[in-house]
Motif scaffolding. Structure first.
Motif, PDB file in Angstrom:
ATOM      1  N   CYS B  52       6.602 -34.828  -9.575  1.00 24.02           N
ATOM      2  CA  CYS B  52       6.873 -33.393 -10.200  1.00 24.02           C
ATOM      3  C   CYS B  52       6.426 -33.291 -11.845  1.00 24.02           C
ATOM      4  O   CYS B  52       6.010 -32.603 -12.207  1.00 24.02           O
ATOM      5  N   ASP B 125      13.374 -27.260  -7.757  1.00 28.46           N
ATOM      6  CA  ASP B 125      13.740 -28.361  -6.638  1.00 28.46           C
ATOM      7  C   ASP B 125      15.045 -28.001  -5.738  1.00 28.46           C
ATOM      8  O   ASP B 125      15.194 -27.884  -4.876  1.00 28.46           O
ATOM      9  N   SER B 139      10.693 -25.276  -3.704  1.00 29.40           N
ATOM     10  CA  SER B 139       9.692 -26.092  -3.016  1.00 29.40           C
ATOM     11  C   SER B 139       9.505 -25.279  -1.563  1.00 29.40           C
ATOM     12  O   SER B 139       8.251 -24.771  -1.274  1.00 29.40           O
ATOM     13  N   TRP B 296       6.384 -31.353   0.281  1.00 28.39           N
ATOM     14  CA  TRP B 296       5.888 -30.404   0.019  1.00 28.39           C
ATOM     15  C   TRP B 296       4.931 -31.145  -1.256  1.00 28.39           C
ATOM     16  O   TRP B 296       5.183 -32.094  -1.699  1.00 28.39           O
ATOM     17  N   CYS B 298       4.580 -32.213  -4.749  1.00 23.71           N
ATOM     18  CA  CYS B 298       5.650 -32.299  -5.972  1.00 23.71           C
ATOM     19  C   CYS B 298       4.811 -31.870  -6.891  1.00 23.71           C
ATOM     20  O   CYS B 298       5.442 -31.443  -7.866  1.00 23.71           O
ATOM     21  N   LEU B 301       4.792 -28.295  -7.201  1.00 20.41           N
ATOM     22  CA  LEU B 301       6.297 -27.829  -7.804  1.00 20.41           C
ATOM     23  C   LEU B 301       6.403 -27.861  -9.301  1.00 20.41           C
ATOM     24  O   LEU B 301       6.821 -26.896  -9.833  1.00 20.41           O
TER      25      LEU B 301
END
Lengths: 327, 361
Positions: B52, B125, B139, B296, B298, B301
């Motif tokens: 992330c 998140d 996410s 998903w 990261c 995101l």
């Protein structure tokens, strides 16, 4: 002396009976507990608990304590992960772990023997130093470790089934049992634990004895660190957190006096087995593992209470011998 | 002498205690010098949040904003540690805060305090209390994550002969038990299990089959080892293990490798949320029943979170909008925002041996 030996025998005897009852109980009510897979995974946990508990037992026998072991093991895990990332193989990891364990434990012993700081204070401080240095050195974890690193956990199975960690544990335990029974050094450990003053008067170098005990224990903590650290492909800064309490608990459960000077390895061997099986046992009994710590605590408390009651009785029956405990 | 040394030791100890909180905190950002966005993960130093972070850094660079990134270490992944870091940022006067709370309710007071000082507050998140943040960069919807996980397990179970005529016992491995995401997923999974499509998948005993071993690696490993010992083809055994955290999924794969007598991989399956890198060895190993992973992106995101935060600071995105448009690597993306302020990244990504090598995080 004879009287004391009898007392020690009964401590271990009670423990064995308790263990046997629990094992039979599990056989009847916890279906699947005796599957090979479960036994082997318990033996793996048992290995690292017992190896460290033997070291802890020696330290406690000298009348000292080490509450930094969990943090020490975390450091060991991170160091071997760092060199494991570069492809170091198991022998290198093992030797490195033992050396790091010995160095850190010597660091503890330095404060205790040279600077005369009480063991609990010194190791409480070094716990923070060890743990603190880890958070400074890495951001949380080292991950994506290669197959050479996880060899001990994944591939090292004797006859394809028995974890090699358990073989190491058996070897170390046998050596420890012989060492504590026959070596001259073990006599010094008991003497120091009974009374530093009288040990000094009989010509024992107390500081040296305590220092060496810590260093030996450190090597054992290092071996445990390898087993804990190589369990997976990721090593966090908290691999060993809280483990020191399990080790101390195994020692205390095994009948070793926290005042030092009294207790045997055999008790620790049984105590560690009881503690290593609890989490798994209660899962197979259909109880949530959230109960594991609670049950461990209760078992320790009961065992300490029972042994305290017996000590009180003994003190009353032989007033002249109050407080004197020998091997 | 002795006392002096004891005092010194205590001081060192205190210093070490505080070292954890104080490091990585750059000098206060100059207010006038562009936009400063502060990102707080649940914890740092782990594949998931590291990925992330990379996405967030890419967004910060593209947008020309300053990114502060800090979080508790894994063992200290508590609300209090997050609050301490937030307090520092509030005093520094950052422009926006993007948080993944360990405890969405407990952190609300601090987030509101930040908002009062004019700081834009978002969650990513995992969500906080709804009135404590503007938007939640989600996410994938809880429903989608639950379905992705169940489908991954279902697909493998069907291939192994289970189905409406032959029920399969499943177990879920979470982490702390207070994580808002995981609890939402567990509820959604339980909901799906009552529908016809999944009714042959059963959680037999919730107290032993929904496991919360905590966030400690050694404990997670032990819990997964015990679980694998209970897996097999029998009616009283577990046929599918679904891990709900990026710690427990690799632990399942590792403990299967470590198991002395491995349960027959042709009658069991394992899956879970994880970054592809963390489990690709197990996925590619045909003898390991960990065949699929769910996640998903990261990177996306992290990117989206910073992009949305920046738009809030610059005023491009107002409170209560119904969609947001931003540019990522030359592509213009539009994400819907629902009534509760959920800005959803997209669908869950299921990866297996055929495509696990396409991802690098």
């Amino acid at each position: 002396m004879k009287h004391d030996r009898k007392k020690n025998l009964t401590t271990e005897f009670y423990l064995l009976v308790f263990l046997a009852v629990v094992l039979v109980f599990l056989g009847v009510f916890a279906k699947g507990f005796y599957s090979i897979n479960n036994i082997m995974s318990i033996l793996n946990v048992y290995s690292y608990v017992l190896i460290s508990a033997i070291g802890m037992n020696m330290i406690i026998l000298t009348g000292n304590i080490d509450v930094s072991t969990g943090a020490l093991i975390s450091v060991v895990c991170l160091v071997i992960a760092a060199i494991g990332k570069l492809g170091a193989t198991f022998p290198v990891l093992l030797i490195t772990a033992m050396v790091v364990g010995m160095l850190l434990s010597a660091f503890n012993a330095f404060f205790i023997t040279k600077l005369k700081i009480p063991a609990i204070v010194a190791t409480l401080a070094t716990t923070q130093i060890f743990q603190g240095s880890l958070t400074l050195a890495v951001e949380g974890s080292i991950y994506d470790l290669p197959a050479t690193y996880t060899w001990l956990a994944f591939k090292a199975k004797v006859f394809g089934i028995i974890p090699f960690s358990f073989v190491m544990c058996v070897i170390i335990t046998v050596i420890a049992l012989l060492f504590m029974k026959y070596s001259r050094f073990s006599k010094k450990i008991y003497a120091v634990g009974n009374s530093t003053e009288s040990a000094r008067l009989t010509g024992i170098n107390v500081n040296r004895t305590v220092f060496l005990t810590y260093v030996i224990a450190g090597a054992l903590f290092g071996v445990s660190g390898v087993i804990v650290g190589t369990a997976g492909q990721r090593v966090t800064t908290t691999m060993g957190s809280g483990l020191e309490m399990t080790f101390i608990a195994a020692v205390v459960l095994g009948g070793t006096s926290t005042a030092g000077g009294s207790g045997r390895i055999l008790g620790t061997v049984i105590g560690a087995l009881i503690l290593a099986s609890i989490s798994s046992a209660i899962t197979y009994l259909g109880i949530s593992t959230n109960w594991a710590d609670f049950i461990k605590g209760a078992i320790i408390l009961i065992s300490v209470l029972v042994s305290a009651l017996r000590t009180v009785k003994r003190k009353r029956s032989i007033p002249g011998k109050a407080g004197v405990q020998a091997s | 002498m002795k006392k002096l040394i004891a005092v010194l030791l205590v001081i060192t100890m205190m210093a070490c205690l505080f070292a954890g909180c104080q490091k990585n905190e750059p000098a206060a950002a100059e207010k006038s010098d562009g936009v400063t966005i502060a990102m707080l993960p649940k914890f740092k130093g782990e594949n998931y949040f590291d990925a992330c972070k990379v996405g967030a850094e890419a967004a910060a660079e593209a947008l020309g904003v300053t990114l502060l990134y800090d979080g508790p270490s894994q063992d200290q992944a508590t609300n209090q540690m997050q609050v301490d870091i937030l307090e520092g940022w509030i005093n520094q006067g950052v422009d926006a805060i993007v948080v993944s709370p360990n405890d969405g309710t407990a952190i609300a007071a601090t987030l509101k305090k930040a908002a009062e000082k004019g700081i834009k507050v978002l969650t990513f998140d995992a969500d906080a209390q709804e009135d404590a943040r503007s938007y939640y960069c989600q996410s994938v919807a809880a429903d989608g994550a639950a379905k992705g996980l169940l489908d991954a397990a279902k697909q493998d179970l069907l291939a192994k002969g289970y189905g409406p005529d032959k029920t399969a016992n499943i177990a879920l491995v979470g982490s702390s038990g207070t994580d808002a995401n995981q609890n939402a997923w567990i509820e959604a999974i339980k909901g799906y299990l009552t529908t016809d499509d999944y009714s042959w998948m059963v959680i037999a005993n919730e107290s032993t089959d929904i496991i919360h071993p905590g966030t400690d690696e050694t404990k997670v490993n032990e819990a997964c080892a015990t679980l694998i010992g209970r897996m097999g083809g029998g009616a009283d055994q577990i046929q599918a293990a679904i891990a709900l955290s990026s710690m427990s999924t690799p632990a399942l794969g590792a403990q299967y490798e470590a198991a002395a007598s491995k349960p027959d991989a042709s009658v069991i399956t394992m899956t879970g949320l994880a970054t592809p890198n963390a489990i690709k060895d197990y996925i590619k190993d045909e003898t390991n029943p960990l065949n699929t992973g769910v996640l998903w992106s990261c990177f996306d995101l992290g990117y989206m979170s910073v992009a949305v935060a920046n738009q809030m600071v610059t005023g491009e995105l107002a409170e209560g909008a119904s969609s947001v448009t931003y540019t990522q690597e030359g592509k213009e993306l539009t994400k819907e925002i629902n009534e509760q302020g959920y800005c959803c990244l997209g669908a869950a990504l299921v990866f297996d041996a055929t495509n696990v090598d396409n991802y690098n995080y």
